[in-house]
Design an enzyme around this catalytic site. Structure first.
Site, PDB file in Angstrom:
ATOM      1  N   GLU A 115       0.788  -1.010   0.347  1.00 62.54           N
ATOM      2  CA  GLU A 115      -0.364  -0.054  -0.375  1.00 62.54           C
ATOM      3  C   GLU A 115       0.494   1.468  -0.024  1.00 62.54           C
ATOM      4  O   GLU A 115       1.870   1.366   0.273  1.00 62.54           O
ATOM      5  CB  GLU A 115      -1.029   0.348   1.286  1.00 62.54           C
ATOM      6  N   LYS A 159      -9.165   1.328  -1.800  1.00 66.21           N
ATOM      7  CA  LYS A 159      -9.586   1.369  -0.517  1.00 66.21           C
ATOM      8  C   LYS A 159     -11.217   1.510  -0.022  1.00 66.21           C
ATOM      9  O   LYS A 159     -11.481   2.497   0.336  1.00 66.21           O
ATOM     10  CB  LYS A 159      -8.651   1.239   0.488  1.00 66.21           C
ATOM     11  N   CYS A 170      -4.537  -3.796   2.702  1.00 63.52           N
ATOM     12  CA  CYS A 170      -4.766  -3.775   4.342  1.00 63.52           C
ATOM     13  C   CYS A 170      -5.509  -3.985   5.024  1.00 63.52           C
ATOM     14  O   CYS A 170      -6.512  -5.010   4.810  1.00 63.52           O
ATOM     15  CB  CYS A 170      -3.287  -2.887   4.474  1.00 63.52           C
TER      16      CYS A 170
END
Ligand code: ACM
Length: 268
Positions: free
Chosen positions: A38, A109, A142
């Site tokens: 990321e 995300k 993540c």
């Protein structure tokens, strides 16, 4: 198919240096899919909205995506990599997916972590899967892992391999991914980073390394150390993730009973 990750310690704000590092590390490896962390080119700990605005890029015409497209083209490889994306006055924690024929897609995300919530807009793309020459690839970033619905959505959409750019600071993910992979019978490539960023007073973040590739049986095929740079590649067979049979009586997708998966209240 050879899939791997590059775990390293990006220097905050030094995009060119970080991108060069990736290109140089990739020279020495043979793979078809490379997953990068990321925010791999910018570093993670933004200290102000101005920094986010300065370091974010539009896709596909930002410098970072252009460099990844060039690397994909030159090497004939697929890359999934995290970057801060700028679009229409908003900023997203995104991952781009590039291949030998150009940009394949972008994921934004869904579940923002900690102070990402101060600067970024929650993703609006949903969990996407792309059917490519190397397999059906889905992306999450993540902290998305913490929500079982993320990988479930990707797996139900047909993902065989989950590319998972990360900047993990909590200790749980590396040991949780085998369960996530087993319950969905998919591969996952988690690319984490190492090092510490302490760009904000009394708020030091240490990244836990332990990038890994996990199989649909929940086996950790390879795992990097917690504090060393590592480019690790392993053989995987994405097509093997299509069969969801556990035995002759159970198929983990056909046996699902979504109508039973509702909060029912507490019995009195
Ligand atoms: C995280 O989502 N970067 C922990």
């Amino acid at each position: 198919m050879k899939a791997g990750f590059y775990q390293f310690n990006p220097s905050f704000g030094k995009k060119e240096e970080n991108i060069k590092k990736v290109i140089s590390a990739a020279k020495h490896a043979d793979f078809e899919l490379l997953v990068l962390p990321e925010f791999f080119a910018t570093g993670y700990q933004f200290a102000s909205a101005d920094e986010v605005a300065e370091l974010s890029e539009s896709v596909p015409d930002g410098d970072t995506t252009e460099a990844l497209l060039e690397l994909s083209d030159k090497r004939g490889i697929y890359i999934v990599a995290g970057l801060p994306e700028k679009e229409g006055g908003r900023y997203y924690n995104s991952a781009v997916f590039t291949g030998p024929d150009g940009l394949i897609g972008v994921y934004r995300k869904t579940h923002l972590f900690f102070e990402e919530t101060l600067y970024f807009t929650p993703g609006d793309t949903g969990f996407k899967v792309w059917d490519t020459k190397i397999g059906r690839i889905g992306i999450m970033i993540c902290f998305d892992w913490f929500f079982p619905e993320s990988m479930r959505s990707l797996a139900l959409s047909g993902a065989e391999v989950i590319a998972h750019p990360s900047n993990l600071v909590l200790p749980f993910c590396p040991d949780a991914m085998p369960v996530r992979c087993l319950e969905n019978m998919v591969y996952a490539v988690t690319a984490n980073r190492i090092g510490t960023e302490d760009r904000k007073k009394e708020q030091s973040l240490t990244f836990i390394g332990k990038s890994e590739v996990v199989s649909p049986k929940g086996e950790i095929l390879v795992r990097a150390p917690e504090d060393e740079e590592a480019l690790i590649v392993t053989d995987i067979d994405p097509a093997s993730a299509r069969d969801k049979a556990l035995n002759s009586c159970n198929n983990i997708f056909k046996d699902r009973r979504p109508e039973m998966y509702r909060p029912s209240g507490i019995c009195s």
